[in-house]
Design an enzyme around this catalytic site. Sequence first.
Site, short mmCIF file in Angstrom:
data_model
loop_
_atom_site.label_atom_id
_atom_site.label_comp_id
_atom_site.label_asym_id
_atom_site.label_seq_id
_atom_site.Cartn_x
_atom_site.Cartn_y
_atom_site.Cartn_z
N HIS A 53 -51.65 -3.04 62.06
CA HIS A 53 -51.55 -1.73 61.03
C HIS A 53 -50.03 -1.60 60.52
CE1 HIS A 53 -50.32 2.30 61.52
NE2 HIS A 53 -49.38 2.19 62.40
N ASN A 103 -46.65 4.66 56.38
CA ASN A 103 -47.47 4.32 57.55
C ASN A 103 -48.77 5.75 57.33
OD1 ASN A 103 -48.33 4.46 60.07
ND2 ASN A 103 -46.78 4.27 61.50
N CYS A 109 -53.49 4.96 65.69
CA CYS A 109 -53.17 3.96 64.84
C CYS A 109 -54.61 3.17 64.53
CB CYS A 109 -51.75 4.03 64.26
SG CYS A 109 -50.44 5.18 64.34
N1 ACO Z 1 -31.23 5.96 58.70
C1 ACO Z 1 -30.55 5.72 58.88
N2 ACO Z 1 -30.49 5.54 60.21
C2 ACO Z 1 -30.99 5.65 60.89
C3 ACO Z 1 -32.32 6.44 60.40
C4 ACO Z 1 -32.39 6.59 59.14
N3 ACO Z 1 -33.98 6.34 58.81
N4 ACO Z 1 -33.42 6.50 61.73
C5 ACO Z 1 -32.45 6.08 63.22
N5 ACO Z 1 -31.28 5.94 62.52
C6 ACO Z 1 -30.30 5.52 63.38
C7 ACO Z 1 -30.23 6.11 65.00
O1 ACO Z 1 -29.55 7.35 65.00
C8 ACO Z 1 -29.33 4.36 66.12
O2 ACO Z 1 -28.02 5.03 65.43
P1 ACO Z 1 -27.07 4.80 66.57
O3 ACO Z 1 -26.87 3.81 66.86
O4 ACO Z 1 -26.01 5.59 66.12
O5 ACO Z 1 -27.99 5.40 67.56
C9 ACO Z 1 -29.59 3.56 64.63
O6 ACO Z 1 -29.92 3.85 63.24
C10 ACO Z 1 -31.17 2.66 65.12
O7 ACO Z 1 -31.56 3.28 65.49
P2 ACO Z 1 -32.80 2.81 66.05
O8 ACO Z 1 -34.19 3.45 66.40
O9 ACO Z 1 -32.47 1.62 67.04
O10 ACO Z 1 -33.50 2.28 64.83
P3 ACO Z 1 -34.52 0.95 64.50
O11 ACO Z 1 -34.22 -0.20 63.73
O12 ACO Z 1 -35.93 1.13 65.80
O13 ACO Z 1 -35.31 1.95 63.81
C11 ACO Z 1 -37.43 2.38 63.34
C12 ACO Z 1 -36.34 3.14 63.61
C13 ACO Z 1 -37.95 2.18 61.98
C14 ACO Z 1 -38.30 4.20 63.71
C15 ACO Z 1 -38.45 1.86 64.17
O14 ACO Z 1 -38.22 1.76 65.56
C16 ACO Z 1 -39.80 1.50 63.94
O15 ACO Z 1 -40.27 1.26 63.04
N6 ACO Z 1 -40.39 1.84 65.62
C17 ACO Z 1 -41.81 1.27 64.90
C18 ACO Z 1 -42.51 2.51 65.06
C19 ACO Z 1 -43.98 1.93 64.54
O16 ACO Z 1 -44.51 1.15 65.52
N7 ACO Z 1 -44.74 3.20 65.71
C20 ACO Z 1 -46.39 2.20 65.68
C21 ACO Z 1 -47.46 3.88 66.11
S1 ACO Z 1 -46.63 5.83 65.59
C22 ACO Z 1 -47.44 5.17 63.83
O17 ACO Z 1 -48.24 4.63 63.60
C23 ACO Z 1 -47.97 6.76 63.51
#
Ligand code: ACO
Length: 312
Positions: A238, A268, A113
Amino acid sequence: MTGARMLGLGVYRPARLVTNDEIAARVDTSNEWIRSRTGIVTRRIADDEETTAVMGAVAAEKALASAGLTADSIDLVIAASCTSPSQIPGVGPQIAHRVGALRAGAFDLNGGCAGFSYAISTAADMVRGGGVRHVLVVATERLSDYTDWDDRSTCILLADGAGATVVGASDTDEIGPAVWGHDGSRHEAIQVPGGGDNLFRMSGQSVFRWAISLVPAVREVCERAGVAPEQLAGIVPHQANLRIVEALATGIGATNAAVARDVVDSGNTSAASIPLGLARLLDAGEIRRGDPVLLFGFGAGLTYCGQVVRCP
Ligand code: ACO
Protein backbone atom coordinates in the site's frame (compact mmCIF):
# COMPACT_ATOMS: atom_id res chain seq x y z
CA MET A 1 -10.97 -24.70 -14.62
CA THR A 2 -10.14 -24.67 -10.94
CA GLY A 3 -7.82 -21.67 -10.66
CA ALA A 4 -8.17 -17.91 -10.74
CA ARG A 5 -6.02 -15.17 -12.16
CA MET A 6 -5.96 -11.45 -12.86
CA LEU A 7 -6.86 -11.01 -16.53
CA GLY A 8 -6.27 -7.31 -17.04
CA LEU A 9 -5.53 -4.03 -15.35
CA GLY A 10 -6.79 -0.47 -15.74
CA VAL A 11 -6.24 2.71 -13.77
CA TYR A 12 -7.51 6.26 -13.57
CA ARG A 13 -5.35 9.15 -12.38
CA PRO A 14 -7.06 12.53 -11.95
CA ALA A 15 -5.54 15.24 -14.14
CA ARG A 16 -4.83 17.75 -11.38
CA LEU A 17 -1.40 17.51 -9.76
CA VAL A 18 -0.90 19.27 -6.42
CA THR A 19 2.69 20.00 -5.44
CA ASN A 20 4.20 20.12 -1.97
CA ASP A 21 4.74 23.84 -2.38
CA GLU A 22 1.01 24.34 -2.92
CA ILE A 23 0.33 22.49 0.35
CA ALA A 24 3.06 24.49 2.10
CA ALA A 25 1.36 27.70 1.00
CA ARG A 26 -1.62 26.70 3.14
CA VAL A 27 -0.24 24.84 6.19
CA ASP A 28 2.99 25.09 8.18
CA THR A 29 5.11 22.53 6.31
CA SER A 30 7.71 22.44 3.54
CA ASN A 31 8.62 20.52 0.41
CA GLU A 32 11.74 19.21 2.22
CA TRP A 33 9.77 17.94 5.23
CA ILE A 34 7.15 16.18 3.11
CA ARG A 35 9.73 14.60 0.77
CA SER A 36 12.00 13.40 3.57
CA ARG A 37 9.21 12.03 5.82
CA THR A 38 6.89 10.58 3.20
CA GLY A 39 8.65 10.49 -0.19
CA ILE A 40 5.69 12.33 -1.72
CA VAL A 41 6.47 14.99 -4.32
CA THR A 42 3.03 15.43 -5.91
CA ARG A 43 -0.43 13.98 -5.39
CA ARG A 44 -3.45 13.86 -7.70
CA ILE A 45 -6.69 15.48 -6.58
CA ALA A 46 -9.99 14.86 -8.38
CA ASP A 47 -12.21 17.65 -9.66
CA ASP A 48 -15.97 17.74 -9.09
CA GLU A 49 -16.68 15.56 -12.14
CA GLU A 50 -14.19 12.86 -11.15
CA THR A 51 -16.42 11.01 -8.69
CA THR A 52 -15.62 7.57 -7.30
CA ALA A 53 -18.16 6.15 -9.78
CA VAL A 54 -16.66 7.99 -12.77
CA MET A 55 -13.03 7.20 -11.92
CA GLY A 56 -13.90 3.60 -11.07
CA ALA A 57 -15.84 3.10 -14.31
CA VAL A 58 -13.00 4.46 -16.47
CA ALA A 59 -10.47 2.21 -14.72
CA ALA A 60 -12.89 -0.73 -15.10
CA GLU A 61 -13.33 -0.12 -18.84
CA LYS A 62 -9.57 -0.10 -19.29
CA ALA A 63 -9.27 -3.33 -17.27
CA LEU A 64 -11.92 -4.97 -19.45
CA ALA A 65 -10.14 -3.83 -22.63
CA SER A 66 -6.79 -5.10 -21.38
CA ALA A 67 -8.40 -8.44 -20.51
CA GLY A 68 -9.98 -8.62 -23.99
CA LEU A 69 -13.44 -8.90 -22.45
CA THR A 70 -16.73 -7.07 -22.84
CA ALA A 71 -18.90 -5.96 -19.93
CA ASP A 72 -21.56 -8.57 -20.63
CA SER A 73 -19.09 -11.29 -19.61
CA ILE A 74 -18.92 -9.90 -16.05
CA ASP A 75 -20.86 -11.86 -13.42
CA LEU A 76 -20.08 -9.69 -10.43
CA VAL A 77 -18.64 -6.25 -9.63
CA ILE A 78 -16.88 -5.68 -6.31
CA ALA A 79 -16.05 -2.06 -5.53
CA ALA A 80 -13.36 -1.61 -2.89
CA SER A 81 -13.80 1.88 -1.48
CA CYS A 82 -13.82 3.61 1.88
CA THR A 83 -14.54 7.08 0.50
CA SER A 84 -17.85 6.65 -1.30
CA PRO A 85 -19.79 9.91 -1.08
CA SER A 86 -22.62 8.16 0.79
CA GLN A 87 -23.21 5.13 2.96
CA ILE A 88 -26.29 4.42 0.86
CA PRO A 89 -26.09 3.67 -2.02
CA GLY A 90 -22.76 1.96 -2.56
CA VAL A 91 -20.65 2.76 -5.59
CA GLY A 92 -20.43 -0.82 -6.95
CA PRO A 93 -23.84 -0.83 -8.68
CA GLN A 94 -23.13 2.61 -10.18
CA ILE A 95 -19.89 1.35 -11.70
CA ALA A 96 -21.61 -1.82 -12.98
CA HIS A 97 -24.26 0.34 -14.64
CA ARG A 98 -21.75 2.78 -16.14
CA VAL A 99 -19.63 0.05 -17.74
CA GLY A 100 -22.69 -1.88 -18.96
CA ALA A 101 -22.24 -4.96 -16.78
CA LEU A 102 -26.00 -5.19 -16.74
CA ARG A 103 -26.45 -8.82 -15.67
CA ALA A 104 -23.77 -8.63 -12.97
CA GLY A 105 -24.27 -8.59 -9.23
CA ALA A 106 -22.61 -5.63 -7.53
CA PHE A 107 -21.58 -4.73 -4.01
CA ASP A 108 -19.11 -2.60 -2.04
CA LEU A 109 -16.35 -3.89 0.20
CA ASN A 110 -14.74 -1.60 2.78
CA GLY A 111 -11.36 -3.00 3.71
CA GLY A 112 -9.80 0.44 4.14
CA CYS A 113 -6.47 0.71 2.41
CA ALA A 114 -6.30 -3.10 2.22
CA GLY A 115 -9.56 -3.17 0.23
CA PHE A 116 -8.06 -4.17 -3.12
CA SER A 117 -6.26 -7.19 -1.65
CA TYR A 118 -9.39 -8.26 0.25
CA ALA A 119 -11.47 -7.83 -2.91
CA ILE A 120 -9.25 -9.86 -5.25
CA SER A 121 -9.01 -12.61 -2.62
CA THR A 122 -12.82 -12.66 -2.31
CA ALA A 123 -13.19 -12.65 -6.10
CA ALA A 124 -10.62 -15.42 -6.58
CA ASP A 125 -12.32 -17.69 -4.06
CA MET A 126 -15.71 -17.07 -5.70
CA VAL A 127 -14.25 -17.91 -9.11
CA ARG A 128 -12.56 -21.04 -7.74
CA GLY A 129 -15.87 -22.05 -6.16
CA GLY A 130 -17.37 -22.12 -9.65
CA GLY A 131 -20.32 -19.80 -9.02
CA VAL A 132 -18.91 -16.98 -11.15
CA ARG A 133 -16.48 -16.83 -14.07
CA HIS A 134 -15.46 -13.18 -14.28
CA VAL A 135 -15.41 -10.69 -11.39
CA LEU A 136 -14.63 -7.03 -12.01
CA VAL A 137 -12.74 -5.69 -8.99
CA VAL A 138 -12.59 -1.89 -8.81
CA ALA A 139 -10.80 0.15 -6.16
CA THR A 140 -11.84 3.80 -6.28
CA GLU A 141 -11.14 6.54 -3.77
CA ARG A 142 -11.64 10.28 -3.27
CA LEU A 143 -9.79 10.89 -0.03
CA SER A 144 -9.83 14.62 -0.83
CA ASP A 145 -13.53 14.70 0.15
CA TYR A 146 -12.49 13.71 3.68
CA THR A 147 -9.26 15.70 3.93
CA ASP A 148 -8.81 18.41 6.53
CA TRP A 149 -6.74 20.83 4.45
CA ASP A 150 -5.68 22.57 7.68
CA ASP A 151 -4.22 19.40 9.25
CA ARG A 152 -0.60 19.25 8.12
CA SER A 153 -0.11 15.69 9.38
CA THR A 154 -2.71 14.24 6.98
CA CYS A 155 -3.34 16.69 4.11
CA ILE A 156 0.19 16.11 2.83
CA LEU A 157 -0.59 12.41 2.27
CA LEU A 158 -4.10 11.99 0.90
CA ALA A 159 -5.06 11.77 -2.77
CA ASP A 160 -7.55 10.39 -5.30
CA GLY A 161 -7.58 7.74 -8.03
CA ALA A 162 -8.86 4.35 -9.14
CA GLY A 163 -7.62 0.98 -10.35
CA ALA A 164 -9.37 -2.16 -11.58
CA THR A 165 -8.79 -5.73 -12.63
CA VAL A 166 -10.83 -8.67 -13.85
CA VAL A 167 -10.44 -11.86 -11.83
CA GLY A 168 -11.27 -14.82 -14.03
CA ALA A 169 -11.27 -18.61 -14.15
CA SER A 170 -7.99 -20.18 -15.19
CA ASP A 171 -6.33 -23.59 -15.59
CA THR A 172 -3.47 -22.31 -13.48
CA ASP A 173 -3.94 -20.70 -10.09
CA GLU A 174 -2.24 -17.30 -10.24
CA ILE A 175 -3.65 -15.58 -7.17
CA GLY A 176 -1.93 -16.94 -4.09
CA PRO A 177 -3.43 -17.55 -0.66
CA ALA A 178 -4.32 -14.39 1.25
CA VAL A 179 -2.66 -13.61 4.55
CA TRP A 180 -4.75 -11.21 6.56
CA GLY A 181 -5.33 -9.91 10.04
CA HIS A 182 -6.41 -6.96 12.11
CA ASP A 183 -5.96 -5.03 15.31
CA GLY A 184 -9.49 -3.80 15.84
CA SER A 185 -8.60 -2.68 19.37
CA ARG A 186 -6.87 0.26 17.66
CA HIS A 187 -9.69 1.16 15.29
CA GLU A 188 -9.55 4.81 16.38
CA ALA A 189 -6.00 5.22 15.04
CA ILE A 190 -7.41 5.90 11.55
CA GLN A 191 -10.95 7.22 11.34
CA VAL A 192 -13.53 9.59 10.01
CA PRO A 193 -15.17 10.05 13.42
CA GLY A 194 -18.61 11.31 12.31
CA GLY A 195 -20.91 13.17 14.70
CA GLY A 196 -20.07 16.48 13.07
CA ASP A 197 -16.46 15.61 12.24
CA ASN A 198 -16.46 14.04 8.79
CA LEU A 199 -12.76 14.44 8.17
CA PHE A 200 -9.91 11.92 8.11
CA ARG A 201 -8.04 11.67 11.44
CA MET A 202 -4.94 9.57 12.03
CA SER A 203 -2.43 8.90 14.80
CA GLY A 204 0.34 8.97 12.21
CA GLN A 205 3.27 7.83 14.28
CA SER A 206 1.49 4.87 15.89
CA VAL A 207 0.13 3.75 12.49
CA PHE A 208 3.64 4.08 11.10
CA ARG A 209 5.05 1.78 13.82
CA TRP A 210 2.24 -0.73 13.30
CA ALA A 211 2.83 -0.79 9.54
CA ILE A 212 6.55 -1.45 9.96
CA SER A 213 5.77 -4.24 12.43
CA LEU A 214 3.94 -6.13 9.66
CA VAL A 215 7.17 -7.46 8.11
CA PRO A 216 6.50 -11.02 9.43
CA ALA A 217 3.01 -10.95 7.88
CA VAL A 218 4.48 -9.88 4.52
CA ARG A 219 7.02 -12.70 4.78
CA GLU A 220 4.17 -15.12 5.50
CA VAL A 221 2.50 -14.03 2.24
CA CYS A 222 5.56 -15.38 0.42
CA GLU A 223 5.64 -18.57 2.49
CA ARG A 224 1.97 -19.30 1.82
CA ALA A 225 2.55 -18.79 -1.91
CA GLY A 226 5.67 -20.97 -1.93
CA VAL A 227 7.73 -18.12 -3.34
CA ALA A 228 10.98 -16.99 -1.71
CA PRO A 229 11.25 -13.20 -1.27
CA GLU A 230 14.26 -13.08 -3.57
CA GLN A 231 12.18 -14.75 -6.30
CA LEU A 232 9.68 -11.89 -6.38
CA ALA A 233 9.83 -9.77 -9.53
CA GLY A 234 7.90 -6.98 -7.87
CA ILE A 235 6.46 -5.83 -4.57
CA VAL A 236 3.53 -3.45 -4.26
CA PRO A 237 2.79 -2.49 -0.66
CA HIS A 238 0.00 0.00 0.00
CA GLN A 239 1.40 3.37 -1.07
CA ALA A 240 1.03 5.15 2.28
CA ASN A 241 4.53 6.49 2.80
CA LEU A 242 7.71 5.67 0.87
CA ARG A 243 9.56 4.90 4.12
CA ILE A 244 7.01 2.20 4.95
CA VAL A 245 7.08 0.81 1.40
CA GLU A 246 10.87 0.49 1.47
CA ALA A 247 10.96 -0.87 5.03
CA LEU A 248 8.55 -3.69 4.10
CA ALA A 249 10.42 -4.56 0.88
CA THR A 250 13.81 -4.53 2.60
CA GLY A 251 12.45 -6.21 5.73
CA ILE A 252 11.47 -9.39 3.87
CA GLY A 253 14.62 -9.40 1.74
CA ALA A 254 12.93 -8.86 -1.63
CA THR A 255 16.35 -8.18 -3.09
CA ASN A 256 15.48 -8.70 -6.78
CA ALA A 257 12.04 -7.13 -6.76
CA ALA A 258 11.06 -3.88 -8.42
CA VAL A 259 9.48 -1.85 -5.63
CA ALA A 260 6.37 0.22 -6.40
CA ARG A 261 7.02 3.87 -5.59
CA ASP A 262 3.88 5.36 -7.11
CA VAL A 263 3.27 7.25 -3.85
CA VAL A 264 5.99 9.69 -4.93
CA ASP A 265 3.84 11.08 -7.76
CA SER A 266 0.34 9.98 -6.77
CA GLY A 267 0.18 10.31 -2.97
CA ASN A 268 -1.82 7.94 -0.80
CA THR A 269 -4.96 6.75 -2.60
CA SER A 270 -6.03 4.13 -0.03
CA ALA A 271 -7.49 1.00 -1.70
CA ALA A 272 -6.63 2.32 -5.19
CA SER A 273 -2.93 2.56 -4.40
CA ILE A 274 -2.07 -1.11 -5.08
CA PRO A 275 -3.48 -1.30 -8.63
CA LEU A 276 -2.00 2.14 -9.34
CA GLY A 277 1.40 0.97 -8.08
CA LEU A 278 1.16 -2.28 -10.04
CA ALA A 279 0.27 -0.40 -13.24
CA ARG A 280 3.21 1.95 -12.73
CA LEU A 281 5.66 -0.98 -12.55
CA LEU A 282 4.11 -2.62 -15.63
CA ASP A 283 4.10 0.60 -17.66
CA ALA A 284 7.74 1.22 -16.78
CA GLY A 285 8.65 -2.30 -17.95
CA GLU A 286 10.01 -3.14 -14.49
CA ILE A 287 7.76 -6.21 -14.32
CA ARG A 288 6.14 -8.29 -17.05
CA ARG A 289 3.05 -10.39 -17.52
CA GLY A 290 3.32 -13.66 -15.58
CA ASP A 291 5.88 -12.32 -13.11
CA PRO A 292 5.32 -13.09 -9.40
CA VAL A 293 4.41 -9.89 -7.58
CA LEU A 294 3.55 -9.45 -3.93
CA LEU A 295 0.62 -7.16 -3.06
CA PHE A 296 0.14 -6.03 0.54
CA GLY A 297 -2.50 -3.61 1.81
CA PHE A 298 -2.77 -2.17 5.32
CA GLY A 299 -4.64 0.64 6.99
CA ALA A 300 -7.96 1.60 8.56
CA GLY A 301 -9.42 -0.98 10.88
CA LEU A 302 -6.62 -1.58 11.56
CA THR A 303 -6.50 -4.33 8.94
CA TYR A 304 -4.08 -5.86 6.50
CA CYS A 305 -4.24 -8.34 3.62
CA GLY A 306 -1.75 -9.53 1.03
CA GLN A 307 -1.10 -12.17 -1.60
CA VAL A 308 1.36 -13.10 -4.34
CA VAL A 309 -0.18 -12.83 -7.81
CA ARG A 310 1.07 -13.45 -11.32
CA CYS A 311 1.16 -10.13 -13.08
CA PRO A 312 -1.79 -9.58 -15.45
N1 ACO B 1 5.22 19.39 8.23
C1 ACO B 1 6.06 19.72 9.23
N2 ACO B 1 5.99 19.14 10.45
C2 ACO B 1 5.04 18.20 10.63
C3 ACO B 1 4.13 17.81 9.64
C4 ACO B 1 4.24 18.45 8.39
N3 ACO B 1 3.43 18.15 7.35
N4 ACO B 1 3.32 16.85 10.12
C5 ACO B 1 3.70 16.65 11.38
N5 ACO B 1 4.73 17.46 11.70
C6 ACO B 1 5.46 17.57 12.95
C7 ACO B 1 4.66 17.10 14.14
O1 ACO B 1 3.83 18.15 14.62
C8 ACO B 1 5.76 16.74 15.10
O2 ACO B 1 6.23 17.91 15.70
P1 ACO B 1 6.61 17.92 17.29
O3 ACO B 1 7.75 16.92 17.40
O4 ACO B 1 7.00 19.32 17.51
O5 ACO B 1 5.37 17.49 17.99
C9 ACO B 1 6.88 16.22 14.20
O6 ACO B 1 6.58 16.72 12.89
C10 ACO B 1 6.96 14.72 14.12
O7 ACO B 1 5.63 14.21 13.88
P2 ACO B 1 5.37 12.70 13.58
O8 ACO B 1 3.91 12.47 13.49
O9 ACO B 1 6.17 11.90 14.56
O10 ACO B 1 6.04 12.60 12.15
P3 ACO B 1 6.34 11.30 11.32
O11 ACO B 1 7.75 11.25 10.92
O12 ACO B 1 5.76 10.08 11.99
O13 ACO B 1 5.52 11.53 9.97
C11 ACO B 1 3.45 10.80 9.00
C12 ACO B 1 4.10 11.74 10.02
C13 ACO B 1 3.96 11.19 7.64
C14 ACO B 1 1.94 10.98 9.06
C15 ACO B 1 3.83 9.35 9.32
O14 ACO B 1 3.63 9.11 10.67
C16 ACO B 1 3.09 8.33 8.54
O15 ACO B 1 3.28 8.21 7.35
N6 ACO B 1 2.27 7.48 9.22
C17 ACO B 1 1.67 6.32 8.66
C18 ACO B 1 0.57 6.66 7.70
C19 ACO B 1 -0.01 5.38 7.15
O16 ACO B 1 0.69 4.43 6.90
N7 ACO B 1 -1.29 5.31 6.95
C20 ACO B 1 -1.82 4.08 6.44
C21 ACO B 1 -3.20 3.97 6.47
S1 ACO B 1 -4.16 5.40 6.23
C22 ACO B 1 -4.31 5.57 4.61
O17 ACO B 1 -3.54 5.00 3.92
C23 ACO B 1 -5.42 6.35 3.95
